[in-house]
Design an enzyme around this catalytic site. Structure first.
Site, short mmCIF file in Angstrom:
data_model
loop_
_atom_site.label_atom_id
_atom_site.label_comp_id
_atom_site.label_asym_id
_atom_site.label_seq_id
_atom_site.Cartn_x
_atom_site.Cartn_y
_atom_site.Cartn_z
N LYS A 129 -68.14 -25.42 63.22
CA LYS A 129 -68.52 -25.39 64.64
C LYS A 129 -67.72 -26.46 65.37
O LYS A 129 -67.31 -27.44 64.76
CB LYS A 129 -70.01 -25.70 64.79
CG LYS A 129 -70.61 -25.26 66.10
CD LYS A 129 -71.01 -23.80 66.05
CE LYS A 129 -71.43 -23.26 67.40
NZ LYS A 129 -72.08 -21.94 67.25
N ASP A 169 -69.34 -19.84 72.23
CA ASP A 169 -70.74 -20.28 72.14
C ASP A 169 -71.10 -20.65 73.58
O ASP A 169 -70.44 -20.18 74.52
CB ASP A 169 -70.89 -21.46 71.16
CG ASP A 169 -72.36 -21.75 70.80
OD1 ASP A 169 -72.90 -21.05 69.93
OD2 ASP A 169 -72.97 -22.65 71.40
#
Ligand code: NDP
Ligand code: 2IT
Length: 447
Positions: A129, A169
Site C-alpha cells: 500500500k 484508493d
C-alpha cells in the site's frame, strides 16, 4: 477480545511496543492475530518457521519527499510512502491513498490487510500500500497532475509490473492513475501494466471502476442468501459517495434494494424515494462537489451536517464505504436498535472493534472488509492478466469472473470459520483463509 495463546500474545506485544503510536496499524494486527490463535494451536510448524513474527513486519518501507508547485508558483512538500508488505504469493499489490490523514501507520494498516485480502482473491498478488498526506480537495487539475508526477518520480524506482503494482484508493481514481502512468512511461520508457485502474484506452480493464462496489454486493448477496435473505425489497444505507459507495449503490439497486442514504466527510443525505444515482455521479464524479448539492436538486431529500449521523437512519442493510473507524459503537447500537440485519464493509476497517463485537453479539450478519471489498483488487488482478496477454476481456467477461471470485471468497471464509469452530464468524474465517495460503508459501520459501 483478548489473547488466549501466550505465544500469539507475545508477537502482538512486540509489535505494540515497537509501533506504539500507530493505532490503526495495531488495531488491524490485533484483529488478525486474535483470529489466528486456533490455527497456531494446530500448526506448530508455523511457530517453528517464525511465520507470525515475519508476517507482521513489512518486507520494505519506503518513505520519501514529494515536492510540487501550485498554480501560484508556491512550493509544497508532502510525505510519500510505499509499504511493500509481503511478496510470498505474488508481486506487491495495493492502492495509493491521497488524504491529509495519511501517515506511516495508516499505510501499514492498509498494507497489512491487503496481504490477506489479496490471498483471498485466489490470484497471485502479494500485499502493499502507499500514498501521501497530499489533500486533493480544492486543487486544480494542473496541481493534481504536478503532484502525481512528483510522486511517481520517486515511486518509479521501487515498482514494476512484476515487482509492485499500485492502484487507486481514497483520493486516487482514473485521473490520478493516468497522470502517474504517463510519468512512469516517460521516465522508464516502457509501456507495461505497472498500475491498475488505468484508462480504457491504455490498458485499463472494463469493470475495474465498478468492481469494489459491485463485488461488495455480490459478497453480501451470498451472505444474505445463506441466511435465507436477499437485497430484494431491502432498505440500504451506504456511507461515503466515492468510487466504492457509488457502485455499491448501483449494484444494490440492480439487485432490488432501495438505497436511501449516502454521505461524505461533511454530512449525509436521506432520500426516502431512493437515491438518484445519476445525480450523485454528476455531483461527485463530474463536478467533484459536495454531497449536500443533492438536496438543491431533490427537494424531498434531506441533508444533515456531520457524517456519523448516517447510522441513525433506519435500514435493513448497512454498507460502510467511506473510511476506517467511521462506524463506532454508538453507530452500531443505533443500527441494531433500528433492526439492521446485515452489515458489509466496502471501506477498509470502517467498523471499530467494539462495533464489530456489537454486530456479532446481536446476530447481525457481518461481512469484514478484507473479504467483502476484495472485488476491487481482484479486478486489478484481472487487469494485470489482460495486460500480460496484451488482450482485453468484455465487461461481461470481467464481471462474471469478479462474481465468481466473490462467491468463492464467501465460501472459503465461511468454510474456514466452520473448520476452526467459529461457524458464522466471517471475520475469523477471512483472516484464517487468507493467512493459510500466505503462511504455506512463506514456509515453503524459507527464511
Ligand atoms: P474515494 O476517494 O472515491 O471516496 C472516499 C469517500 O469516503 C468520499 O465520499 C469521502 O468523502 C469519504 N471519506 C474519506 N475520508 C473520510 C473521513 N475521514 N471521514 C468521512 N468520510 C470520509 O475513495 P474510495 O471510494 O476508493 O475508497 C473508500 C474506501 O474503500 C476506503 O476505505 C478505501 O480504502 C476502500 N477501498 C477502495 C477500493 C477501491 O478500489 N477504490 C478497494 C477496496 C477498498 P469526502 O469527499 O468528503 O472526503
Ligand atoms: O484497498 C484496496 O483493496 C484497494 N484500494 C484496491 C487495490 C488494488 O490494487 O486494486
Amino acid at each position: 477480545m483478548s489473547f488466549k495463546n501466550e505465544y500469539v500474545k507475545s508477537v502482538y506485544e512486540n509489535v505494540a511496543a515497537k509501533n506504539a503510536h500507530q493505532k490503526e496499524y495495531l488495531q488491524a494486527v490485533r484483529e488478525v492475530l486474535e483470529s489466528l490463535e486456533p490455527v497456531i494451536e494446530k500448526r506448530p510448524d508455523f511457530v517453528k518457521a517464525g511465520i507470525l513474527e515475519q508476517i507482521v513486519e513489512p518486507e520494505r518501507t519506503i518513505s520519501f519527499r514529494v515536492t510540487w508547485m501550485d498554480d501560484a508558483g508556491k512550493i509544497h512538500v508532502n510525505k510519500g510512502f510505499r509499504v511493500q508488505y509481503n511478496s510470498a504469493i505474488g508481486p506487491y499489490k495495493g492502492g495509493l491513498r491521497l488524504h491529509p490523514s495519511v501517515n506511516e501507520g495508516v499505510i501499514k494498516f492498509l498494507g497489512f490487510e491487503q496481504i490477506f485480502k489479496n490471498s483471498l482473491t485466489s490470484l497471485p498478488m502479494g500485499g502493499g500500500k502507499g500514498g501521501s498526506d497530499f489533500d486533493p480537495k480544492g486543487k486544480s487539475d494542473a496541481e493534481v497532475m504536478r503532484f502525481c508526477q512528483a510522486f511517481m518520480t520517486e515511486l518509479q524506482k521501487h515498482i514494476g509490473a512484476d515487482t509492485d503494482v499500485p492502484a487507486g484508493d481514497i483520493g486516487v481514481g482514473a485521473r490520478e492513475i493516468g497522470y502517474m502512468f504517463g510519468q512512469y512511461k516517460k521516465l522508464r520508457d516502457e509501456f507495461v501494466g505497472v498500475l491498475t485502474g488505468k484508462g480504457l484506452s491504455f490498458g485499463g480493464s472494463l469493470a475495474r471502476t465498478q468492481a469494489t462496489g459491485y463485488g461488495l454486493c455480490y459478497f453480501t448477496d451470498e451472505m444474505l442468501k445463506a441466511a435465507g435473505k436477499s437485497f430484494k425489497g431491502a432498505t440500504v444505507v451506504v456511507s461515503g459517495s466515492g468510487n466504492v459507495a457509488i457502485y455499491a449503490v448501483e449494484k444494490a439497486t440492480q439487485l432490488g434494494a432501495k438505497v436511501i442514504a449516502m454521505s461524505d466527510s461533511n454530512g449525509y443525505i436521506v432520500d426516502e424515494d431512493g437515491i438518484d444515482l445519476d445525480l450523485v455521479k454528476q455531483i461527485k464524479e463530474v463536478e467533484r462537489k459536495r454531497i449536500k448539492e443533492y438536496v438543491a436538486v431533490k427537494k424531498n431529500a434531506k441533508y444533515t451536517e456531520g457524517c456519523k449521523g448516517i447510522w441513525t437512519v433506519k435500514c435493513d442493510i448497512a454498507l460502510p464505504c467511506a473510511t476506517q473507524n467511521e462506524l463506532d459503537l454508538d453507530g452500531a447500537k443505533a443500527l441494531v436498535a433500528n433492526g439492521v440485519y446485515a452489515v458489509a464493509e466496502g471501506a477498509n476497517m470502517p467498523s471499530t472493534p467494539e462495533a464489530v463485537e456489537c454486530f456479532q453479539k446481536s446476530g447481525v450478519l457481518f461481512g469484514p472488509a478484507k473479504a467483502a471489498n476484495a472485488g476491487g483488487v481482484a479486478t486489478s488482478g484481472l487487469e494485470m492478466s489482460q495486460n500480460s496477454m496484451r488482450y482485453s476481456w468484455t465487461f461481461e467477461e470481467v464481471d462474471e469472473k469478479l462474481h465468481g471470485i466473490m462467491v468463492n471468497i464467501y465460501k472459503n471464509a465461511s468454510a474456514a470459520a466452520k473448520e476452526y469452530g467459529m461457524e458464522g464468524n466471517l471475520v475469523a474465517g477471512a483472516n484464517i483463509a487468507g493467512f493459510l495460503k500466505v503462511a504455506e508459501a512463506m514456509k515453503a520459501q524459507g527464511i
